[in-house]
Structure formats: structure tokens, C-alpha cells
Enzyme design. Sequence first.
Site, PDB file in Angstrom:
ATOM      1  CD  GLU A  42       1.266  -2.533   2.765  1.00 14.11           C
ATOM      2  OE1 GLU A  42       2.144  -1.644   2.362  1.00 14.11           O
ATOM      3  OE2 GLU A  42       0.944  -3.509   2.336  1.00 14.11           O
ATOM      4  CE1 TYR A 125      -0.426   0.689  -1.062  1.00 15.00           C
ATOM      5  CE2 TYR A 125       0.646   1.242   0.977  1.00 15.00           C
ATOM      6  CZ  TYR A 125       0.539   0.431   0.069  1.00 15.00           C
ATOM      7  OH  TYR A 125       1.299  -1.014  -0.031  1.00 15.00           O
ATOM      8  CG  ASP A 143       2.793   1.173  -3.882  1.00 14.87           C
ATOM      9  OD1 ASP A 143       2.558   0.810  -5.089  1.00 14.87           O
ATOM     10  OD2 ASP A 143       3.369   0.262  -3.300  1.00 14.87           O
TER      11      ASP A 143
END
Length: 370
Positions: A42, A125, A143
Site C-alpha cells: 500500500e 486510507y 483512495d
Amino acid sequence: MALDPTPDPTALVDPLLKWYHTHKRELPWRTDPTPYRVWVSEIMLQQTQVATVIPYFERWMETFPTLADLAAAEQEQVLQLWSGLGYYRRARMLHRAAQELVAAGQLTLPDTVPELLKISGIGRYTAGAIASIAFNRPAPIVDGNVIRVFCRLFAIAGDPRSTDNQKRLWALAQEMVPEEEPGAFNQALMELGATVCTPKKPACLLCPVQGHCQALAQGRVSMLPEARKRTQQRPMYLATALLYQNDHTHYLLRQRPSEGLFGGLWEFINTEVPAQGTRKPHVRAMQRALEEHLAELKLNGRVVGRGEVVNHMLSHIKMTVQPFFVVCDEELDRAQVGDRPGRWISSASLPEQALSSVSHKLIAQLPKEP
Ligand code: SF4
């Protein structure tokens, strides 16, 4: 198919999950989604394309298979593995966070959003992604892909980054994320945005939720989400010395300060040259500035040629780099350039150094064989 002008967000869950299970891309972080692997992927995927990230992720996992391995690494090795991926602050944060966790006796990541948010570099996020994908918790995520999908599905006008719209988008994500398969659902939303509901020419005919899409019903797909005003990029002009020993066997590099732009990375010696009014400084002014800078650093170099200008865009800076070939003979055991670490590197091992992406572009101009 009949279009639903006021979609119930939860009605989108089943079609999206079903679509995801048959259409998802095979990506290395999707096999064995441990908290550490999800976290690294991520962070790498922030502002970087999937295709670019894949080889970096694989190399990273070979070198640092666990959080403890990352914590034990030297920062230079971390930056070297990240070299070319850009936004180096992400690598430094990952490294620092791993060290903080291990120092606190934690060899894995915590499993709730509030605990994850306490870790350096993990925002809302990333916390939601780790909690839902690695721990199966119904945590929402928003996102760039999700923003685009939601703005179109729910015909959300205005700046999607405004406080009100952010509240609305997160509330929708929270309402939709199911108790069962929250990780798969969040990935379905992102996958839809990445592969079907793309910024340009979305493939609405292939979309599993086209019957619920208000933008499609209203003929406003190309208008949503509304474009954000771009922040102005500051021009930066750099005169750079490709400073080499007589036969091009070694080049001199200097390390950047550990914080700030390209923090901790290595680069060719350079100096910023002010613009001439609103124009790029003349090449002669750049050469003069570089010669003065080399003299200040007590580097006895002689400019013998000019390379091709390299342009490099960062989110806030538009960089123009004018390289000069500079020859200089001295012992190879230098450890300092001015007040910063410096060293001569053999031309063959230059690409393996923890270099800024600009320096990688400059290497392409060096003679191939000494
Ligand atoms: Fe996006 Fe088109 Fe699907 Fe609407 S129908 S969500 S615009 S791909």
C-alpha cells in the site's frame, strides 16, 4: 438495464464482490496478504502505478521478508531498494516505523484502525486497507480510485477533496463495507477504478454496477469527478557535474541531507541556479555557477563538455538539470564533499547505488565503456 436514479449503496456490494472474484488481477501482494506485505504494497502503491511497483515489491520481499528484517536494515540499503520509485519519504517512514515497532516488542502490525493510525506514515486510507485486507475488519477505505468511482456512482459534484465531500465519501465507504469479505470488497472498489471506471474512457458497458450509476444515467461520466485545481510547480534549475576521473572509471557522488527532497540519497554534485527573470538561466551562467560551486567545495575539476538537459517533474517542483562533464584526478578514498558524505564510485556500480531518480536519468548519458 433500468437505471436506478437513487442507488442504495449496500445494493452495490454483491455485484462488486461477484465481479471482483472473477476479474481481479493476480498481483504479488494478493497472494499471502500478511499485514506486513499489505502495508509495504500500500505504501509503494501511493502515487505509483501497479506495473512499476511489482518488481520493487518482489525485490523488497526477497531482501526484507519480515518486519524484523526491515527494522534491522541500514537506511542506505532501504533507499537503494527504493531507488527509482520516487517519493523517498515513504521508504524512510516504512523503515522508521518498522524500527519503532520492533523496539516496542511488536513483530507484526496491530489489527485495528485506531492502533494502526498510531504508526508513523500510516494514515486513514492505509490503516483501512491493512485492517480490512490483512485482518478482515470492516474498515472503510477511500483512495483516488474510490473517489472516482463514488463521484460517478453517486453523481457527487464539487472538489472531491473538499472537507464536505471527503466526509460524504468516507461515510459512503463506511456504509458500504460489508462484515463478510471487507478486504475483497475494498479491493473490488479500487480494482473497478483501476481497470473499468478509469479517468478517461471508462468501460461502462463492462461495469458490474452500471445499472446503479447516476453519472451514467445523467450523461455526466466525463464531467465527474470534477478536476482539482493543480498546485503551481516551482521551477528549479540545477547545474550538475558529472565529475569523473580521467578515463571515466569513477564518478564522484555526494549524499543529500537525510530529510527533505531525495533525503539520504546519493547524487552527482550540483548547485541550484536562479532563473533569469521568468526564463531559464543561460547555459554559460549555469557553467559559471557550477565552477564556483566546485571551487567552494575545493574540487579541482575542469569542465570539458555538456550533456543533454534532463527534465524531471515532482508534485511541487519542475526540475531542469543541465549536466556538465567535469574531469578531475584525485585519490579515490574521499569520504566527504564539503560538509556532506561523498565518495568515488566505479562507473559499473553506479546503477546499484541509492540514487535519486534524476541521477538515474543522468547515468544514461555516461559513456558505456570506460
Ligand atoms: Fe464508472 Fe461507468 Fe461504472 Fe459508472 S457505469 S461506475 S462511470 S464505469
